[in-house]
Design an enzyme around this catalytic site. Structure first.
Site, short mmCIF file in Angstrom:
data_model
loop_
_atom_site.label_atom_id
_atom_site.label_comp_id
_atom_site.label_asym_id
_atom_site.label_seq_id
_atom_site.Cartn_x
_atom_site.Cartn_y
_atom_site.Cartn_z
N GLU A 116 19.82 13.16 29.55
CA GLU A 116 19.00 12.23 28.55
C GLU A 116 19.56 13.14 27.36
O GLU A 116 18.43 12.71 26.60
CB GLU A 116 18.27 11.24 28.65
CG GLU A 116 18.02 10.20 30.55
CD GLU A 116 16.47 10.22 30.96
OE1 GLU A 116 15.71 10.21 29.73
OE2 GLU A 116 16.41 9.17 31.55
N GLU A 136 22.25 6.24 39.15
CA GLU A 136 20.73 5.54 39.01
C GLU A 136 20.41 4.53 39.94
O GLU A 136 19.98 3.60 38.57
CB GLU A 136 19.36 5.71 38.42
CG GLU A 136 19.64 7.54 37.96
CD GLU A 136 18.74 7.88 36.63
OE1 GLU A 136 18.11 8.11 36.97
OE2 GLU A 136 18.65 9.26 37.09
#
Ligand code: G3I
Length: 370
Positions: free
Chosen positions: A152, A257
């Protein structure tokens, strides 16, 4: 109509093939993964273990390999839960992906500070980064085949996110992390992992980032698309465009995810997975507290089928699809972006039983072979 029919045919086929798990059904396409929660690693329950054994061939720790958990204070590492993951993976003959080495979240303040609480120098932080990467990758060299090296690092507009890593080290902190990882275990696969990579600006940012790392001769094996999706967004075509863009860089693409929220998304929250952004609870944001209506259950199954149809079509580019949770009861989505809701984002219900979405996923390869 055609779609609903294929779903029905699929459900019948899946019931007939129930002796097989998803890992078997997709064995010629990609790995099928799940995560182990802290609860599962410290107090393993037999039902989840059985699910791991039957359905999955790759595991990730949901939280227990993050810096804050595994190296909470300078006094030392706590490897207990991560070691338990390796044991559980051995039990189910699963491979392991390490999550995550460098992240702006879940990294304790002491990492960035000296004894008086002042920011450390670039050299000191680089040395701490290298030591951490090397410690984890060396310890789990024989167990972990691939690592989320940086997680991220991008803003929604595709620019680099501000973080203490970036502030202190500079923009090259990502390149440095990948270099240290390649040195620590030259055989490991090394990934860049992020959410909302279906959004065009962020997709372009990830392409620029990985292209630039590769151009510097830095090893990047793959890009992880987190895939915290909703019932009606993103569009399958957007997900496809990102899979194609990343594959064209010559790296693996992974869906890392996956979950699909069926709940309304509060207007004020940022779509994605920024864990620090929590919206206030309101009854209308929690419409299925008692049970999921049949039509939503069916829509979820259809949505999963559409996505797996896409993944299966792109199986040459995709190496793994990991669900972010085993069953609905343990999903982080029950507490984000609003705390205390009842969401239904996974393939197994709160009793660990397969939902219609499971059958919809299980039938994609056979339906597509017809
Ligand atoms: O275990 C403690 C508990 O003892 C305490 O009472 C409670 C109070 O808040 O917190 C519990 O820990 C929480 C933990 O989840 C276990 O439920 C943390 O506060 C909470 O921050 C943590 O959230 C995790 C989040 O990452 C932040 O690390 C989620 O479980 C986990 O699913 C989520 O996973 C991330 C991926 O790593 C990266 N991509 C996005 C994804 C979703 O945010």
């Amino acid at each position: 109509m055609v779609k609903s029919l294929s779903l029905l045919v699929g459900v019948l086929c899946a019931s007939m093939a129930s002796a097989q798990g998803l890992k078997d059904i997709y064995q010629d396409a990609f790995l099928i993964g799940s995560i182990a929660s802290h609860q599962q690693l410290t107090h393993p329950d037999a039902q989840t273990r059985a699910l791991f054994q039957r359905e999955f061939n790759v595991l990730t720790a949901e939280n227990d390999m993050k810096w804050q958990r595994i190296y909470p204070s300078p006094e030392g590492y706590n490897f207990a839960a991560a070691d338990a993951l390796m044991q559980q993976a051995e039990d189910c003959q699963c491979q392991v992906v390490g999550h995550t080495l460098i992240w702006h979240q879940q990294t304790p303040d002491w990492v960035f500070e000296d004894e008086s609480g002042k920011p450390v120098s670039r050299e000191v932080l680089l040395s701490r980064m290298q030591s951490h990467i090397s410690t984890l990758m060396t310890r789990y060299k024989n167990d972990v085949y691939g690592w989320d090296v940086v997680n991220e690092a991008l803003n929604e507009d595709g620019t680099l996110r501000d973080s203490r890593w970036r502030d202190i080290i500079g923009d090259d902190y990502i390149a440095q992390a990948f270099r240290f990882a390649a040195e620590a275990d030259p055989d490991a696969e090394l990934y860049y992992n992020d959410y909302n990579l279906n959004a065009p600006a962020k997709r372009d940012g990830a392409v620029r980032l990985v292209k630039s790392l590769l151009a510097q001769g830095i090893k990047v094996s793959g890009i992880g698309m987190q895939a915290h999706y909703m019932l009606h967004s993103p569009k399958v075509s957007q997900v496809e465009a990102s899979i194609q863009a990343f594959a064209s860089l010559g790296v693996e693409v992974m869906i890392t995810e996956l979950d699909i929220s069926v709940l309304p998304f509060p207007k004020q929250a940022a779509i994605g997975a920024e864990i620090s952004e929590i919206a206030a609870y309101a009854e209308e944001l929690n419409p299925y507290a008692k049970q999921l209506p049949q039509e939503v259950q069916t829509a979820l199954a259809q949505r999963y089928q559409d996505l797996f149809t896409l993944f299966y079509q792109h199986r040459k580019s995709i190496s793994r699809v990991t669900f972010w949770g085993t069953h609905d009861g343990t999903s982080w989505k029950n507490n984000w972006p609003v705390r205390g809701r009842t969401d239904y984002p996974l393939l197994f219900d709160r009793d660990g039983k397969p939902k219609p979405a499971y059958d919809a996923v299980a039938t994609v390869p056979s339906v597509m072979a017809q």
